[in-house]
Design an enzyme around this catalytic site. Structure first.
Site, mmCIF file in Angstrom:
data_model
loop_
_atom_site.group_PDB
_atom_site.id
_atom_site.type_symbol
_atom_site.label_atom_id
_atom_site.label_comp_id
_atom_site.label_asym_id
_atom_site.label_seq_id
_atom_site.Cartn_x
_atom_site.Cartn_y
_atom_site.Cartn_z
ATOM 1 N N ARG A 1 62.149 71.200 29.263
ATOM 2 C CA ARG A 1 60.983 70.659 28.559
ATOM 3 C C ARG A 1 61.425 69.764 27.402
ATOM 4 O O ARG A 1 62.558 69.308 27.369
ATOM 5 C CB ARG A 1 60.091 71.826 28.128
ATOM 6 C CG ARG A 1 59.652 72.676 29.345
ATOM 7 C CD ARG A 1 58.747 73.802 28.963
ATOM 8 N NE ARG A 1 57.503 73.289 28.365
ATOM 9 C CZ ARG A 1 56.659 74.042 27.665
ATOM 10 N NH1 ARG A 1 56.909 75.333 27.469
ATOM 11 N NH2 ARG A 1 55.564 73.516 27.155
ATOM 12 N N GLU B 1 65.550 87.757 24.013
ATOM 13 C CA GLU B 1 64.607 86.641 23.838
ATOM 14 C C GLU B 1 64.076 86.247 25.218
ATOM 15 O O GLU B 1 64.864 86.062 26.157
ATOM 16 C CB GLU B 1 65.350 85.471 23.193
ATOM 17 C CG GLU B 1 64.521 84.215 23.056
ATOM 18 C CD GLU B 1 65.337 83.055 22.461
ATOM 19 O OE1 GLU B 1 66.492 83.271 22.017
ATOM 20 O OE2 GLU B 1 64.818 81.927 22.474
ATOM 21 N N HIS C 1 61.318 78.021 17.746
ATOM 22 C CA HIS C 1 61.969 76.751 17.429
ATOM 23 C C HIS C 1 61.892 76.397 15.945
ATOM 24 O O HIS C 1 62.418 75.376 15.537
ATOM 25 C CB HIS C 1 61.316 75.625 18.252
ATOM 26 C CG HIS C 1 61.034 76.024 19.671
ATOM 27 N ND1 HIS C 1 62.037 76.361 20.548
ATOM 28 C CD2 HIS C 1 59.867 76.171 20.366
ATOM 29 C CE1 HIS C 1 61.502 76.679 21.721
ATOM 30 N NE2 HIS C 1 60.180 76.581 21.633
ATOM 31 N N ASN D 1 59.135 87.247 22.708
ATOM 32 C CA ASN D 1 58.747 85.869 23.013
ATOM 33 C C ASN D 1 58.026 85.365 21.770
ATOM 34 O O ASN D 1 56.852 85.674 21.559
ATOM 35 C CB ASN D 1 57.844 85.793 24.241
ATOM 36 C CG ASN D 1 57.521 84.342 24.604
ATOM 37 O OD1 ASN D 1 57.822 83.416 23.832
ATOM 38 N ND2 ASN D 1 56.903 84.144 25.750
ATOM 39 N N TYR E 1 52.792 78.111 32.235
ATOM 40 C CA TYR E 1 52.985 79.513 31.842
ATOM 41 C C TYR E 1 52.498 80.519 32.887
ATOM 42 O O TYR E 1 52.675 81.725 32.682
ATOM 43 C CB TYR E 1 52.276 79.770 30.502
ATOM 44 C CG TYR E 1 52.845 78.929 29.382
ATOM 45 C CD1 TYR E 1 54.170 79.081 28.982
ATOM 46 C CD2 TYR E 1 52.077 77.959 28.744
ATOM 47 C CE1 TYR E 1 54.712 78.299 27.975
ATOM 48 C CE2 TYR E 1 52.600 77.181 27.726
ATOM 49 C CZ TYR E 1 53.923 77.349 27.357
ATOM 50 O OH TYR E 1 54.464 76.574 26.354
ATOM 51 N N ARG F 1 62.121 71.959 22.114
ATOM 52 C CA ARG F 1 62.111 73.340 22.602
ATOM 53 C C ARG F 1 63.513 73.832 22.967
ATOM 54 O O ARG F 1 63.702 74.969 23.368
ATOM 55 C CB ARG F 1 61.194 73.479 23.818
ATOM 56 C CG ARG F 1 59.740 73.261 23.499
ATOM 57 C CD ARG F 1 58.852 73.533 24.700
ATOM 58 N NE ARG F 1 57.615 72.788 24.584
ATOM 59 C CZ ARG F 1 56.537 73.213 23.900
ATOM 60 N NH1 ARG F 1 56.541 74.381 23.312
ATOM 61 N NH2 ARG F 1 55.456 72.464 23.830
ATOM 62 N N PRO G 1 52.597 83.265 18.750
ATOM 63 C CA PRO G 1 51.345 82.513 18.775
ATOM 64 C C PRO G 1 50.993 81.937 20.147
ATOM 65 O O PRO G 1 51.868 81.493 20.877
ATOM 66 C CB PRO G 1 51.588 81.387 17.766
ATOM 67 C CG PRO G 1 53.062 81.319 17.587
ATOM 68 C CD PRO G 1 53.574 82.705 17.817
ATOM 69 N N ASN G 2 49.716 81.997 20.419
ATOM 70 C CA ASN G 2 49.090 81.407 21.615
ATOM 71 C C ASN G 2 49.360 82.184 22.902
ATOM 72 O O ASN G 2 48.800 81.861 23.946
ATOM 73 C CB ASN G 2 49.496 79.934 21.789
ATOM 74 C CG ASN G 2 49.083 79.102 20.594
ATOM 75 O OD1 ASN G 2 47.926 79.140 20.215
ATOM 76 N ND2 ASN G 2 50.021 78.414 19.972
ATOM 77 N N ARG H 1 45.971 79.267 29.319
ATOM 78 C CA ARG H 1 46.734 78.251 28.591
ATOM 79 C C ARG H 1 47.737 77.585 29.531
ATOM 80 O O ARG H 1 48.677 78.246 30.010
ATOM 81 C CB ARG H 1 47.500 78.946 27.460
ATOM 82 C CG ARG H 1 48.447 78.058 26.720
ATOM 83 C CD ARG H 1 49.357 78.876 25.811
ATOM 84 N NE ARG H 1 50.242 77.987 25.105
ATOM 85 C CZ ARG H 1 51.387 78.346 24.550
ATOM 86 N NH1 ARG H 1 51.786 79.607 24.605
ATOM 87 N NH2 ARG H 1 52.128 77.468 23.952
ATOM 88 N N ALA I 1 56.163 79.252 19.855
ATOM 89 C CA ALA I 1 56.665 78.090 19.124
ATOM 90 C C ALA I 1 57.497 78.481 17.897
ATOM 91 O O ALA I 1 58.335 77.698 17.445
ATOM 92 C CB ALA I 1 55.492 77.205 18.704
ATOM 93 N N HIS J 1 61.295 83.695 27.410
ATOM 94 C CA HIS J 1 60.325 82.606 27.527
ATOM 95 C C HIS J 1 59.862 82.531 28.965
ATOM 96 O O HIS J 1 60.691 82.599 29.885
ATOM 97 C CB HIS J 1 60.944 81.259 27.123
ATOM 98 C CG HIS J 1 61.453 81.278 25.726
ATOM 99 N ND1 HIS J 1 60.613 81.232 24.631
ATOM 100 C CD2 HIS J 1 62.701 81.408 25.237
ATOM 101 C CE1 HIS J 1 61.337 81.313 23.530
ATOM 102 N NE2 HIS J 1 62.606 81.422 23.867
HETATM 103 C C1 DQA Z 1 57.288 79.782 25.255
HETATM 104 C C2 DQA Z 1 57.968 78.425 25.079
HETATM 105 C C3 DQA Z 1 57.686 77.854 23.701
HETATM 106 O O1 DQA Z 1 58.316 76.584 23.563
HETATM 107 C C4 DQA Z 1 56.189 77.661 23.512
HETATM 108 O O2 DQA Z 1 55.918 77.193 22.220
HETATM 109 C C5 DQA Z 1 55.433 78.911 23.790
HETATM 110 C C6 DQA Z 1 55.805 79.708 24.948
HETATM 111 C C7 DQA Z 1 57.444 80.325 26.680
HETATM 112 O O3 DQA Z 1 57.188 81.515 26.877
HETATM 113 O O4 DQA Z 1 57.790 79.579 27.608
HETATM 114 O O5 DQA Z 1 54.469 79.221 23.113
HETATM 115 O O6 DQA Z 1 57.911 80.713 24.365
#
Ligand code: DQA
Length: 147
Positions: free
Chosen positions: A108, A99, A81, A75, A24, A112, A11-12, A19, A78, A101
């Site tokens: 952070r 994995e 977590h 990736n 990021y 997280r 997501p996102n 964003r 959120a 990020h």
């Molecule tokens: C993320 C880190 C996560 O905590 C966050 O919710 C994201 C992006 C990262 O790529 O740093 O959406 O996965």
């Protein structure tokens, strides 16, 4: 051609570039995909890059990967977590998982710092921005045979 490496984004991550760029970066998911496709071509591997804001869709794709993929770069945003469902799907598909990020989640907020995916992952890359995806691809690509 060898099986595909699946690159899944949660997501996102569709809004990368706009964003919180200070966290990021300014690269969009399209930029990341283009860089991955270029490197995959050099490495002689096939990749499929997908993004979803929906937990169940990510679970479906992980299940489908059983028959079609040789590994997963994930990736989960959120859901990293929170999602037992994604962790269970990864466990049952028993493919190698890296994995990724973009941000260093350990610098952070404490929420997280916990990942349901890390115990299943072959490796974890965080804090290296978009290049982290390329390092993950290197890790999953078959090594060239020395003849
Ligand atoms: C993320 C880190 C996560 O905590 C966050 O919710 C994201 C992006 C990262 O790529 O740093 O959406 O996965």
């Amino acid at each position: 051609m060898a099986a595909t490496i699946l690159v899944l984004n949660g997501p996102n991550l569709n809004l990368l570039g706009e964003r919180e760029p200070e966290i990021y970066g300014r690269e969009t998911l399209r930029d990341i995909e283009a860089a991955l496709q270029a490197r995959a071509a050099e490495l002689g591997v096939a990749i499929a890059v997908r993004q979803s804001n929906h937990e169940g869709e990510l679970v479906d794709w992980i299940q489908e990967a059983r028959g079609t993929a040789s590994g997963i770069i994930l990736n989960a945003g959120a859901y990293t977590h929170t999602s037992l469902a994604i962790a269970d799907a990864l466990r049952l598909c028993s493919l190698p998982v890296i994995e990724v990020h973009l941000s260093n989640v350990f610098r952070r907020e404490p929420f997280r710092h916990r990942s349901f995916i890390s115990p299943i992952a072959r490796g974890v890359i965080c804090g290296l921005g978009a290049r982290g995806y390329l390092f993950a691809l290197e890790a999953l690509a078959p090594r060239p045979s020395r003849e």
